[in-house]
Design a protein around this motif. Sequence first.
Motif, PDB file in Angstrom:
ATOM      1  N   VAL A 171       0.854  -1.187   0.000  1.00  0.00           N
ATOM      2  CA  VAL A 171       0.000   0.000   0.000  1.00  0.00           C
ATOM      3  C   VAL A 171       0.893   1.240   0.000  1.00  0.00           C
ATOM      4  CG1 VAL A 171      -1.679   1.328   1.330  1.00  0.00           C
ATOM      5  CG2 VAL A 171      -1.899  -1.136   1.172  1.00  0.00           C
ATOM      6  N   TYR A 172       0.504   2.252  -0.777  1.00  0.00           N
ATOM      7  CA  TYR A 172       1.284   3.487  -0.822  1.00  0.00           C
ATOM      8  C   TYR A 172       0.337   4.669  -0.962  1.00  0.00           C
ATOM      9  CZ  TYR A 172       0.627   3.530  -5.945  1.00  0.00           C
ATOM     10  OH  TYR A 172       0.091   3.551  -7.222  1.00  0.00           O
ATOM     11  N   CYS A 173       0.873   5.857  -0.803  1.00  0.00           N
ATOM     12  CA  CYS A 173       0.050   7.054  -0.970  1.00  0.00           C
ATOM     13  C   CYS A 173       0.791   8.076  -1.805  1.00  0.00           C
ATOM     14  CB  CYS A 173      -0.359   7.657   0.375  1.00  0.00           C
ATOM     15  SG  CYS A 173       0.934   8.652   1.153  1.00  0.00           S
ATOM     16  N   GLN A 174       0.023   8.912  -2.466  1.00  0.00           N
ATOM     17  CA  GLN A 174       0.565  10.099  -3.109  1.00  0.00           C
ATOM     18  C   GLN A 174       0.090  11.298  -2.324  1.00  0.00           C
ATOM     19  OE1 GLN A 174      -0.344  10.650  -7.284  1.00  0.00           O
ATOM     20  NE2 GLN A 174       0.549  12.699  -7.334  1.00  0.00           N
ATOM     21  N   ARG A 175       1.013  12.188  -2.008  1.00  0.00           N
ATOM     22  CA  ARG A 175       0.685  13.394  -1.248  1.00  0.00           C
ATOM     23  C   ARG A 175       0.777  14.608  -2.162  1.00  0.00           C
ATOM     24  NH1 ARG A 175       0.803  12.694   4.290  1.00  0.00           N
ATOM     25  NH2 ARG A 175       1.723  10.750   5.056  1.00  0.00           N
ATOM     26  N   PHE A 176      -0.103  15.578  -1.945  1.00  0.00           N
ATOM     27  CA  PHE A 176      -0.027  16.794  -2.736  1.00  0.00           C
ATOM     28  C   PHE A 176      -0.688  17.930  -1.980  1.00  0.00           C
ATOM     29  CE2 PHE A 176      -3.348  13.919  -4.127  1.00  0.00           C
ATOM     30  CZ  PHE A 176      -4.506  14.672  -4.029  1.00  0.00           C
ATOM     31  N   PHE A 177      -0.265  19.135  -2.323  1.00  0.00           N
ATOM     32  CA  PHE A 177      -0.824  20.318  -1.699  1.00  0.00           C
ATOM     33  C   PHE A 177      -2.207  20.613  -2.264  1.00  0.00           C
ATOM     34  CE2 PHE A 177       3.703  21.243  -0.913  1.00  0.00           C
ATOM     35  CZ  PHE A 177       3.633  21.559   0.439  1.00  0.00           C
ATOM     36  N   LEU A 178      -3.049  21.198  -1.421  1.00  0.00           N
ATOM     37  CA  LEU A 178      -4.306  21.736  -1.913  1.00  0.00           C
ATOM     38  C   LEU A 178      -4.017  23.006  -2.717  1.00  0.00           C
ATOM     39  CD1 LEU A 178      -6.456  21.159   1.292  1.00  0.00           C
ATOM     40  CD2 LEU A 178      -6.403  19.775  -0.786  1.00  0.00           C
ATOM     41  N   THR A 238      -2.421  19.675   3.007  1.00  0.00           N
ATOM     42  CA  THR A 238      -2.242  18.671   1.965  1.00  0.00           C
ATOM     43  C   THR A 238      -3.448  17.745   1.883  1.00  0.00           C
ATOM     44  OG1 THR A 238      -1.171  17.160   3.522  1.00  0.00           O
ATOM     45  CG2 THR A 238       0.261  18.618   2.231  1.00  0.00           C
ATOM     46  N   ALA A 239      -3.489  17.023   0.802  1.00  0.00           N
ATOM     47  CA  ALA A 239      -4.402  15.885   0.651  1.00  0.00           C
ATOM     48  C   ALA A 239      -3.535  14.682   0.331  1.00  0.00           C
ATOM     49  CB  ALA A 239      -5.418  16.146  -0.454  1.00  0.00           C
ATOM     50  N   ALA A 240      -4.105  13.512   0.464  1.00  0.00           N
ATOM     51  CA  ALA A 240      -3.369  12.286   0.138  1.00  0.00           C
ATOM     52  C   ALA A 240      -4.333  11.299  -0.488  1.00  0.00           C
ATOM     53  CB  ALA A 240      -2.752  11.681   1.394  1.00  0.00           C
ATOM     54  N   GLU A 241      -3.818  10.518  -1.405  1.00  0.00           N
ATOM     55  CA  GLU A 241      -4.593   9.429  -2.008  1.00  0.00           C
ATOM     56  C   GLU A 241      -3.888   8.116  -1.685  1.00  0.00           C
ATOM     57  OE1 GLU A 241      -6.918  11.603  -5.688  1.00  0.00           O
ATOM     58  OE2 GLU A 241      -5.133  10.381  -6.146  1.00  0.00           O
ATOM     59  N   VAL A 242      -4.549   7.297  -0.891  1.00  0.00           N
ATOM     60  CA  VAL A 242      -3.996   6.011  -0.481  1.00  0.00           C
ATOM     61  C   VAL A 242      -4.345   4.978  -1.568  1.00  0.00           C
ATOM     62  CG1 VAL A 242      -3.959   4.233   1.305  1.00  0.00           C
ATOM     63  CG2 VAL A 242      -4.261   6.648   1.940  1.00  0.00           C
ATOM     64  N   HIS A 243      -3.325   4.263  -2.042  1.00  0.00           N
ATOM     65  CA  HIS A 243      -3.484   3.304  -3.145  1.00  0.00           C
ATOM     66  C   HIS A 243      -3.306   1.883  -2.644  1.00  0.00           C
ATOM     67  CE1 HIS A 243      -2.745   7.019  -5.330  1.00  0.00           C
ATOM     68  NE2 HIS A 243      -2.976   6.420  -6.486  1.00  0.00           N
TER      69      HIS A 243
END
Length: 293
Positions: free
Chosen positions: A270-277, A284-289
């Motif tokens: 499992v991994y996530c991508q992080r990015f600024f709003l 930030t927001a994150a999308e867990v994959h």
Amino acid sequence: MTATLTPYMARMARVLDHIDRRLDGDLDLESVSAVAAFSKFHFHRQFRATFGLSLHRYVQLARLRQASKRLADVGGASVTDIALDAGYETPDAFARAFRQRLGQSPSDFRKSPAWEPWLAAFSPLNSARSQIMPQTFTAADVVIREVAPTRVAIFEHRGDPETLDQTIQRFIAWRKSQGLSPANSTTFNIWHTERRPANPADYRMELCVGLPAGSDIAIAGEGVREGEIPGGRCAVLRVTGDTHNLEPAALFLYRDWLPDSGEEMRDFPVYCQRFFLEAPEQGTAAEVHLPLR
């Protein structure tokens, strides 16, 4: 237990709201404890036990964060006025505290805010709020997406998670030296173990930054290596607000969503991508994959 915990947390939530609305006013122990209707003799222990930091530290961080947002408004108040409004007796005292916490002087931050260290510095505030407002997820929040492979530079952390911040700082310094800011390169975390393994020495995770196609960035030394996040189908769960602890989102995908979905995991963590709003100071927001077959 639940019946008594809910009103207790509601009283603590009132405290945080009271603090946020009155950062320019008096926030001593007696006045704040009265908001929660708790004895001032025990409130400081209750606050620390609930939020993981003292009332004084929370107020100090909240005032510093408000000051930093005012600094980011280039046409706003002077540094001196901001320092005094934040409760510091002199601009020099404010500058020392600001640099110690954010790694930039107030004037440098006003010219060019470094948002990654900013988020790390104030993560305890987000973490505190998450204690009383935990995020819940449903199957409707999960989308299945085909993702492309991503070439990345990887900083691996092994060992006690309490020392993770040192790896994070090396990671940030390296990507800055290579011109790989969050504005022009993606950020990923790959988790190989749970967040708090029984033996802290077993903890392992990877901090990754996406490398532009055709780039000739030298990947050598300083604990960095080149790798790839493979493409393929993924179940994706988006998290906004407090992204400091993404384990609840990962557990929801593993434990709740996957058994009911009829899907099977692929052989990748499992991994996530992080990015600024859109506005970096919003966080930030994150999308867990969750990689799928």
